[in-house]
Motif scaffolding. Structure first.
Motif, PDB file in Angstrom:
ATOM      1  N   TYR A 410      -6.099  24.523 -21.852  1.00  0.00           N
ATOM      2  CA  TYR A 410      -6.612  25.682 -22.591  1.00  0.00           C
ATOM      3  C   TYR A 410      -7.578  26.493 -21.726  1.00  0.00           C
ATOM      4  N   VAL A 411      -8.550  25.800 -21.152  1.00  0.00           N
ATOM      5  CA  VAL A 411      -9.548  26.484 -20.317  1.00  0.00           C
ATOM      6  C   VAL A 411      -8.883  27.078 -19.078  1.00  0.00           C
ATOM      7  N   GLY A 412      -7.923  26.340 -18.494  1.00  0.00           N
ATOM      8  CA  GLY A 412      -7.231  26.844 -17.309  1.00  0.00           C
ATOM      9  C   GLY A 412      -6.441  28.104 -17.591  1.00  0.00           C
ATOM     10  N   LEU A 413      -5.691  28.119 -18.704  1.00  0.00           N
ATOM     11  CA  LEU A 413      -4.903  29.303 -19.042  1.00  0.00           C
ATOM     12  C   LEU A 413      -5.799  30.471 -19.420  1.00  0.00           C
ATOM     13  N   PHE A 414      -6.895  30.186 -20.116  1.00  0.00           N
ATOM     14  CA  PHE A 414      -7.862  31.243 -20.432  1.00  0.00           C
ATOM     15  C   PHE A 414      -8.423  31.859 -19.153  1.00  0.00           C
ATOM     16  N   ALA A 415      -8.854  31.011 -18.223  1.00  0.00           N
ATOM     17  CA  ALA A 415      -9.455  31.504 -16.982  1.00  0.00           C
ATOM     18  C   ALA A 415      -8.450  32.296 -16.153  1.00  0.00           C
ATOM     19  N   LEU A 416      -7.207  31.796 -16.090  1.00  0.00           N
ATOM     20  CA  LEU A 416      -6.181  32.510 -15.330  1.00  0.00           C
ATOM     21  C   LEU A 416      -5.905  33.875 -15.945  1.00  0.00           C
ATOM     22  N   GLY A 417      -5.800  33.929 -17.266  1.00  0.00           N
ATOM     23  CA  GLY A 417      -5.574  35.206 -17.934  1.00  0.00           C
ATOM     24  C   GLY A 417      -6.715  36.170 -17.717  1.00  0.00           C
ATOM     25  N   ALA A 418      -7.944  35.661 -17.818  1.00  0.00           N
ATOM     26  CA  ALA A 418      -9.111  36.523 -17.592  1.00  0.00           C
ATOM     27  C   ALA A 418      -9.146  37.039 -16.162  1.00  0.00           C
ATOM     28  N   LEU A 419      -8.766  36.189 -15.203  1.00  0.00           N
ATOM     29  CA  LEU A 419      -8.740  36.603 -13.794  1.00  0.00           C
ATOM     30  C   LEU A 419      -7.723  37.715 -13.571  1.00  0.00           C
ATOM     31  N   VAL A 420      -6.497  37.520 -14.071  1.00  0.00           N
ATOM     32  CA  VAL A 420      -5.446  38.530 -13.883  1.00  0.00           C
ATOM     33  C   VAL A 420      -5.848  39.839 -14.544  1.00  0.00           C
ATOM     34  N   MET A 421      -6.325  39.769 -15.770  1.00  0.00           N
ATOM     35  CA  MET A 421      -6.699  41.004 -16.465  1.00  0.00           C
ATOM     36  C   MET A 421      -7.938  41.644 -15.873  1.00  0.00           C
ATOM     37  N   GLY A 422      -8.840  40.816 -15.338  1.00  0.00           N
ATOM     38  CA  GLY A 422     -10.018  41.377 -14.688  1.00  0.00           C
ATOM     39  C   GLY A 422      -9.645  42.212 -13.474  1.00  0.00           C
TER      40      GLY A 422
END
Length: 494
Positions: A410-422
């Protein structure tokens, strides 16, 4: 049903007969519903093309898939995981057609809206609410009502002949901490849950109507409220309604985060104290109560709210965000940072296991809390045998591993999504809150994707990332990530 001769070989060779049959059955059901909505739109003089095309594809494709599958086959674990993951992406693919053809959206935007609906996220790309017909608004909310019950509805409506398959499908969707079942027969348990769901739907609709909400808006808001969905036909969400309506909606949203079996025992079984004996319910209720009071204090001191509006908006938004409903009684994107911080924290909490709420779920945090407490005790008593307990129940190491794996993913997918969108959006607030809102099936974020805004201006890749996160979050990650393991595909071919 007798198989068509030309499909006989294909049926025998099909390595996923239950997945195929299940998808076909759901497509037929959705096709029939789209056909009825298309008829209603046509009678109202609105564009019915999207619903009629969707109905044709759903019925045609569904009947073919049913012929290729088998209702008698017993799925292996690998097929159960594939079926759950596949269904929750195949359904939005079909459900996007009306938005695409009649709603004036590009297909990516239409798929975003449909995925948000069936996953009960409530994030919308819709900027102009006047471009949708009554049928499309009703379809948005209806998709959330179906998504709220998820796979359990299939046991009752579509798959009465799958026998033990039902149990495997249930475990595939609710990977993690298993709550004690009310009965040994899963379909009977599902019937009990559906009774609570239908009762809550009826009572909520009645309450909204009695407080002056227009009939169509009351119906759509009801379907989205009891499913913890968040789609509203009113662009102002619940900020457009009376204070009494907002209080009622806050209470309904609180209930959507409570285990449905506990609610059944309290309502129909007359075990009124059952929720109070459940450690997860006590923790959930305490979080809502404490956070709402703190937020009310912040709003009272830092904004121009008097006492009642401060309490109302605080309890409304606390219940809305912790359950992943996503309704808004005010534009909280304009609130002070401490209030927004509390809401962001709630995005990672979630409701109870066995509820229609999203995010991580309270029971998993209780398990992690128990683990931390045990390790602190072990630091003082390294030789002691210390069981892991939640309430008065021991938690096995297998459950601990499952919870740890889930939170890590969960945390990994959240962080990856935030990174890409950032990188794509060049805005940390948008990236962080949009990623949290998507994977937690919450809906609104902050800033340009706040409750009174939309996701329509995001980069296409950002929308695709959020579609993946909404899909993965709805089925609690494990089924989705299992698709990327070679072992699953080897087992399916075996």
């Amino acid at each position: 049903m007798k198989s068509w001769p030309r499909f006989a070989k294909a049926v025998q060779a099909n390595p996923i007969p239950v997945a195929t049959y299940m998808t076909g059955s759901v497509y037929v059901g959705l096709g029939l519903i789209m056909g009825l909505l298309g008829l209603a739109d046509a009678l109202l003089g609105e564009d019915a093309t999207g619903f009629l095309v969707g109905a044709a594809i759903g019925l045609g494709g569904g009947f073919v898939l049913r012929q290729l599958g088998s209702p008698q086959a017993e799925p292996r674990r690998a097929e159960a995981l594939l079926t759950v993951a596949g269904l929750w992406i195949m359904v939005p693919i079909l459900g996007a057609i009306p938005y695409w053809i009649s709603g004036g959206l590009g297909y990516l935007d239409a798929l975003f809206e449909a995925t948000s609906g069936f996953s009960t996220t409530g994030a919308t790309i819709l900027a102009d609410f006047s471009q949708f017909s009554y049928g499309l608004f009703f379809w948005r909310s209806l998709s959330q009502w179906f998504g709220g019950m998820g796979i359990l509805l299939l046991f009752i409506v579509v798959l009465p002949h799958l026998a033990l398959a039902g149990r495997q499908m249930f475990f595939a969707e609710t990977t993690g901490v298993q709550k004690q079942q009310l009965t040994p027969k899963l379909r009977q348990t599902a019937h009990y849950i559906l009774r609570v769901y239908l009762l809550l739907t009826l009572l909520t609709l009645t309450a909204y109507l009695l407080t002056g909400v227009p009939v169509f808006e009351a119906l759509c808001n009801t379907l989205s409220s009891v499913s913890a969905g968040g789609f509203s036909p009113n662009p102002q969400s619940f900020a457009a309604y009376a204070p009494l309506t907002q209080w009622i909606a806050a209470f309904v949203m609180f209930l959507t985060g409570v285990n449905l079996l506990l609610q059944y025992r309290a309502i129909f079984g007359r075990e009124y104290a059952a929720p109070l004996r459940d450690p997860e319910f006590r923790a959930y209720a305490l979080i809502v109560f404490v956070v709402a009071l703190v937020m009310a204090g912040v709003l009272f001191v830092r904004h121009d709210y008097t006492l009642e509006p401060a309490l109302r908006h605080a309890f409304f938004q606390t219940a809305s965000i912790i359950t992943g409903t996503g309704f808004a009684s005010a534009d909280f994107a304009q609130w002070v940072v401490p209030a927004q911080t509390l809401l962001i924290m709630l995005m990672f909490v979630g409701g109870s296991a066995g509820s229609v709420g999203g995010s991580i779920k309270v029971i998993r945090w209780l398990v992690i809390g128990s683990l931390v407490r045990r390790e602190l005790q072990r630091a003082l008593h390294p030789q002691a045998v210390l069981p892991l307990r939640v309430g008065n129940k021991n938690v096995g190491e297998d459950i601990l591993r499952s919870v740890s794996a889930f939170i890590t993913l969960y945390v990994g997918l959240f962080a990856l999504g935030a990174l890409v969108m950032g990188v794509l959006e060049e805005d940390f607030v948008i990236a962080f809150t949009a990623s949290a809102a998507a994977i937690g099936n919450v809906g609104p974020g902050l800033g340009a994707v706040g409750p009174m805004a939309h996701y329509g201006e995001l980069h296409p890749i950002s929308k695709a990332v959020m579609i993946f996160q909404m899909w993965a979050g709805r089925i609690e990650l494990i089924a989705v990530f299992s698709l990327f393991t070679p072992e699953l595909w080897r087992r399916l071919r075996a």
